[in-house]
Write a protein that holds these residues in place. Structure first.
Motif, PDB file in Angstrom:
ATOM      1  N   THR A  12       0.883  -1.104   0.158  1.00  0.00           N
ATOM      2  CA  THR A  12      -0.020   0.007   0.024  1.00  0.00           C
ATOM      3  C   THR A  12       1.008   1.378   0.178  1.00  0.00           C
ATOM      4  OG1 THR A  12      -1.920   1.051   1.037  1.00  0.00           O
ATOM      5  CG2 THR A  12      -0.141   0.188   2.557  1.00  0.00           C
ATOM      6  N   ALA A  84      -7.995  -1.648   3.036  1.00  0.00           N
ATOM      7  CA  ALA A  84      -8.530  -1.415   1.832  1.00  0.00           C
ATOM      8  C   ALA A  84      -9.915  -0.512   2.042  1.00  0.00           C
ATOM      9  CB  ALA A  84      -9.094  -2.624   1.364  1.00  0.00           C
ATOM     10  N   THR A  88      -5.922   2.389  -1.026  1.00  0.00           N
ATOM     11  CA  THR A  88      -5.890   1.064  -2.096  1.00  0.00           C
ATOM     12  C   THR A  88      -4.650   0.144  -1.393  1.00  0.00           C
ATOM     13  OG1 THR A  88      -6.092   2.720  -3.647  1.00  0.00           O
ATOM     14  CG2 THR A  88      -5.291   0.600  -4.261  1.00  0.00           C
ATOM     15  N   ALA A 123      -6.473   1.748  -7.896  1.00  0.00           N
ATOM     16  CA  ALA A 123      -7.143   2.940  -6.985  1.00  0.00           C
ATOM     17  C   ALA A 123      -8.539   3.134  -7.619  1.00  0.00           C
ATOM     18  CB  ALA A 123      -6.059   4.099  -7.054  1.00  0.00           C
TER      19      ALA A 123
END
Length: 268
Positions: A12, A84, A88, A123
């Motif tokens: 991430t 999440a 993203t 994304a």
């Protein structure tokens, strides 16, 4: 050799707020979740886990213990889904482990270009799962053929079998129409589609025969429209059922195991 190894959940982009969110998050075997940063904005979500359970040979044995595997899977997905919901995440395969944080960081740095590209692609997107099931028993039976007293028992049996096959063929034709409608919804609303093997045997817990098992990568703002369109795909089609799950973190659209470095581990 260290008594601990590094278990990684995904990649991430890091920031101070994310680090604070991880403080209350428990991962595999109840271990805290921490960030392994490359110093340039990317980070691995990781936990320190007992080497006695996650070294290659031990892990191979452990993966045969379904209760243990289920607990690891729930914890792994729990971490990915929790992060999440904030930002993203590029999920990594289940039970991806490295010798230590240093080795994990080296893999992160070596794959920076790939990880950055994949994160940009994911994304603002989520994954929706779509399965189509055929259940001829749920469709109305066609009217029986007129009785023919001239038919022998054998011929009568064969005629009944042909009628059953026509009934099954009709249900499968309806499933193909549903699949066509779902694919049209995917073209209209989704960015990508991933096809998975249909579920059979122990994996096929739902009623009926699974004939489609796909995943769609859908922009967040199009999710509900996609779901509604897919749900309509089986309207009026007897013997066909469409199952929609999600939204999920985009597991089906991350990288394959060959792209995650030389980690020990097993696919989900």
């Amino acid at each position: 050799m260290s008594d601990l190894m590094t278990y990684v959940y995904g990649v991430t982009r890091t920031d101070d707020a994310l680090a604070e969110r991880l403080a209350a998050l428990e991962g595999v075997v109840g271990a805290p979740v921490h960030l392994i940063s490359d110093g340039n904005g990317l980070a691995l979500l990781a936990s320190s886990v007992p080497a006695e359970d996650f070294r290659e040979e031990a892990l191979r044995r452990r993966l045969e213990d379904l209760d243990w595997l289920s607990a690891v899977a729930r914890a792994h997905h729990g971490v990915v889904e929790a992060v999440a919901a904030y930002t993203t995440v590029l999920p990594l395969r289940l039970a991806t482990v490295y010798l230590d944080d240093t080795r994990a960081r080296e893999v992160l740095e070596a794959g920076r270009e790939l990880f950055t590209d994949r994160l940009a692609r994911l994304a603002g997107h989520v994954e929706w799962g779509v399965k189509v099931y055929v259940d001829p028993s749920a469709a109305p039976e066609p009217p029986p053929a007129p009785a023919d007293t001239q038919l022998s028992p054998g011929r009568s049996y064969l005629r009944g079998r042909r009628q059953q096959q026509r009934h099954r063929d009709t249900a499968h034709q309806a499933a193909r129409r549903a699949a066509e409608g779902i694919e049209a919804a995917g073209r209209a609303y989704a960015s990508e589609r991933a096809r998975h093997r249909v579920q059979q045997g122990a994996l096929a817990e739902a009623a009926g025969e699974n004939v489609v098992n796909d995943a769609y990568l859908v922009p967040l703002e199009r999710g509900e429209a996609f779901r509604a369109e897919v749900a309509r795909a089986a309207d009026g089609l007897a013997g066909v059922r469409v199952e929609i799950t999600g939204p999920w973190a985009p597991y089906s659209f991350a990288m394959g195991p060959e792209e995650t470095g030389d980690a020990a581990g097993a696919g989900p």
